[in-house]
Structures are given as C-alpha cells and as structure tokens.
Design a protein around this motif. Structure first.
Motif, PDB file in Angstrom:
ATOM      1  N   TYR A 168       0.890  -1.220  -0.089  1.00 58.29           N
ATOM      2  CA  TYR A 168       0.074  -0.014   0.035  1.00 58.29           C
ATOM      3  C   TYR A 168       1.061   1.080  -0.105  1.00 58.29           C
ATOM      4  N   GLU A 169       2.250   1.149   0.327  1.00 59.37           N
ATOM      5  CA  GLU A 169       3.002   2.337   0.243  1.00 59.37           C
ATOM      6  C   GLU A 169       3.256   2.869  -1.119  1.00 59.37           C
ATOM      7  N   LEU A 170       3.178   1.825  -1.890  1.00 60.41           N
ATOM      8  CA  LEU A 170       3.475   2.161  -3.405  1.00 60.41           C
ATOM      9  C   LEU A 170       2.256   2.058  -4.200  1.00 60.41           C
ATOM     10  N   SER A 171       1.253   1.328  -3.912  1.00 65.41           N
ATOM     11  CA  SER A 171      -0.047   1.187  -4.703  1.00 65.41           C
ATOM     12  C   SER A 171      -1.204   1.870  -3.878  1.00 65.41           C
ATOM     13  N   LYS A 172      -1.610   3.103  -4.394  1.00 68.79           N
ATOM     14  CA  LYS A 172      -2.607   3.830  -3.909  1.00 68.79           C
ATOM     15  C   LYS A 172      -4.021   3.761  -4.420  1.00 68.79           C
ATOM     16  N   TYR A 173      -3.999   2.637  -5.088  1.00 67.64           N
ATOM     17  CA  TYR A 173      -5.569   2.477  -5.663  1.00 67.64           C
ATOM     18  C   TYR A 173      -5.687   0.753  -5.363  1.00 67.64           C
TER      19      TYR A 173
END
Length: 338
Positions: free
Chosen positions: A225-230
């Motif tokens: 989730y730190e890199l993937s915001k969707y």
C-alpha cells in the motif's frame, strides 16, 4: 515425473544439516516437524500455524512439536513444495494457485468468479470436492491437511485506478505462478507477469509491474500500500491457502500420530477463520488511513468480461469440476463461525 530447479536442489543441500535430511527429527519418543512458509509473523495465517503447533503438543501430550520457519527463510513457495516432495521439509503453507503446476485440477481456484460467495466456497472446501482435491495431491508426493481462509483477491495499482475491466488494458500485473491467473489477466486486457511474492515490493517500486492482486491482509502486511494507492475490490478469485505435508513424512507417522495432527489442523482452521474477517476489516481501515483509495466496482462487469475464459474450459476436467461446484449449496456446519 516432477523436476526440481537447480536452486531448490542447492537449497536442499544447504539445509541438509538444519533439517536433518528429513522433514521430521526424532529423539526417543519426541518428533519435531519442520514447517516453512513465506509470510510475516504478524499475518493471521502464521498465528494459526502457531496455534496448530500448540494444539499438536496438547493432543500428543508433548510427544510431537512443529518448528516454524517464517518469512521465506527456507525458500519460495515452489521451493518449499519441492522440499516437501523429497521429504526434506515436513509442512508448508501455500496458496492454492501455484499447486496447479503439480496437480492440474487445482487451477479451478484461479478461475475468476467460480464461487458465489464465502459460504459457497466453504461448502465446497468442507465437502467431498474439497477433500478429493486434497487427496489428489498424493500423486505429487504431497498430503493436503486442510484449507485456511485467504479471502478474495482484488487488484491494486500504483498509478491508475481500476474501476472497470477496460482499465486493465495496457497495465502489467504481477500474478502468482499460475497459468490460469495469467489467462485471467490477459482476458481482462492486462499483461500478466509472474513474480515471486518476496520480490514484488521491489517490482512495484521499480515499475517492473504496474500492480498486483491479493487479499486485504496481504496487501497491508506486505506494505504494498506504500506504493499502490488504488485498491479495487473486484474480488475476482477466492483462492484458499493449503496446509501441505510431505507424503513421505506423513507415511512415516503412526496412525495415532496422524490423528493428532489432523485434530490440531481442524482446531487451527476454526481459529484462523475467526481471525480472518477482523484482519481483513482492520487492513482495509489501515490502508485507507494511509491514503489508499479503496474502490468498490461493479463486480458483474468483471464477471461478464471473463466469460470467454469460462467458455474455453467447457468440456475440460476443470470445466466439469466448475459445473459440479456450481451445484453445491450453502456451507456445511462443521466449520461454521458460531
């Protein structure tokens, strides 16, 4: 006949002293079973394995123990399976998806929208079909002990939100080592790239892939989730985790010892399922707090988009299995969450 990777053979040799050549160590009346997996120790599945070890000690009155190696210490999922096949490891937890490379019928779990809901999934797993799938792994020198809840898998992406099937077009998605998962992403218009779970954070960071798909606890605990915001909750597949045992090690146990292990497994399944829903809710709340946009798309549109994949399986062994699964109703009472 199964062939083993060079890396797996080297890993096995390097761990020979640690694992005492076989997956279980015997000292007088005491047996220690070695268990390896790739998850973080905070994951509810790891906690369920710890509980399984505790229950085994209880049922065996201290005669049997499970020693757990977490976080991929002993190799990737496929390498752990191969170590089980040759008896150098006793137990592991794997997603059902990679098992299709060993038992082709297991690919049914990677076909999208086979299960109507969680109750339908567990009715299948706890019934004759689920047991038959576990038994079928004997042909690969594996013994299936049971299933853990792994929720439903959904897409997450770094730079583009997935709101409808067309949004996958042109994007590269990490998938597990499953040809069916590859076909699913391709059917939806994306490009599928098998990447080992332990290497996925770096792959997302470096843009090797634009996204991946998994359940909420794994999305959170992996820190993806730190890199993937969707995070788009299309819930395309419900792929259970499977607790596997080396068939040679299983056969080396007495009937009484096998019974203790089966009882411990059943207890841990109930325990893990109780933990799972809370873990999923907590994970979604935490990723939202971290700035992730959680999207609730029209799942019917995704189900319609993968119908060509369903049609291509008609008349095959997996297609026939899907037809049997469609007839299963409700959930059995044995492992209900009362």
């Amino acid at each position: 006949m199964k062939f083993f990777s060079l890396r797996s053979i080297m890993l096995c040799c390097g761990l020979a002293t640690l694992l005492s050549i076989t997956g279980c160590q015997r000292q007088q009346d005491h047996i220690t079973l070695r268990m390896g997996h790739s998850l973080d120790q905070e994951h509810v599945v790891h906690k369920a394995m710890v509980y399984m070890a505790e229950r085994l000690e209880h049922y065996s009155k201290g005669q049997m123990h499970i020693q757990i190696y977490s976080g991929g210490q002993l190799g990737s999922e496929r390498e752990l399976i191969e170590l089980l096949q040759i008896g150098s490891l006793a137990l592991t937890k794997v997603s059902a998806s990679p098992l299709e490379g060993f038992v082709p019928r297991m690919q049914v779990f990677s076909v999208p929208y086979v299960f109507r809901d969680s109750a339908h999934l567990w009715a299948v797993l706890n019934g004759a079909i689920g047991q038959d799938l576990l038994n079928s792994m004997h042909s690969a020198r594996l013994h299936g002990l049971g299933y853990y809840d792994a929720g439903s898998r959904s897409f997450y992406t770094t730079n583009k939100a997935i709101r409808q099937p067309a949004d996958l077009k042109g994007l590269k998605f990490r998938v597990p080592n499953s040809q069916t998962s590859v076909q699913m992403v391709q059917t939806l218009g994306g490009a599928a790239t098998p990447v080992d779970w332990g290497e996925l954070y770096t792959a997302l960071q470096q843009g090797v892939v634009d996204g991946a798909e998994n359940n909420p606890p794994s999305f959170f605990l992996s820190r993806h989730y730190e890199l993937s915001k969707y995070y788009s909750l299309d819930e395309h597949t419900s792929v259970p985790d499977v607790i596997l045992m080396s068939l040679p090690v299983w056969k080396s146990l007495t009937t009484e010892q096998q019974g203790w292990l089966e009882l411990a497994m059943k207890d841990s399944v109930r325990y893990q399922r109780d933990l799972w829903q809370q873990a999923s809710d907590d994970a979604l709340a935490k990723v939202k707090a971290a700035g992730v946009e959680v999207i609730y798309p029209d799942k019917a549109a995704f189900a319609a988009a993968v119908q060509p994949l369903h049609q291509s399986l008609q008349g095959t062994e997996v297609g026939n299995l899907m037809a049997e699964i469609a007839l299963v109703q409700g959930e059995t009472a044995e492992v209900s969450n009362d």
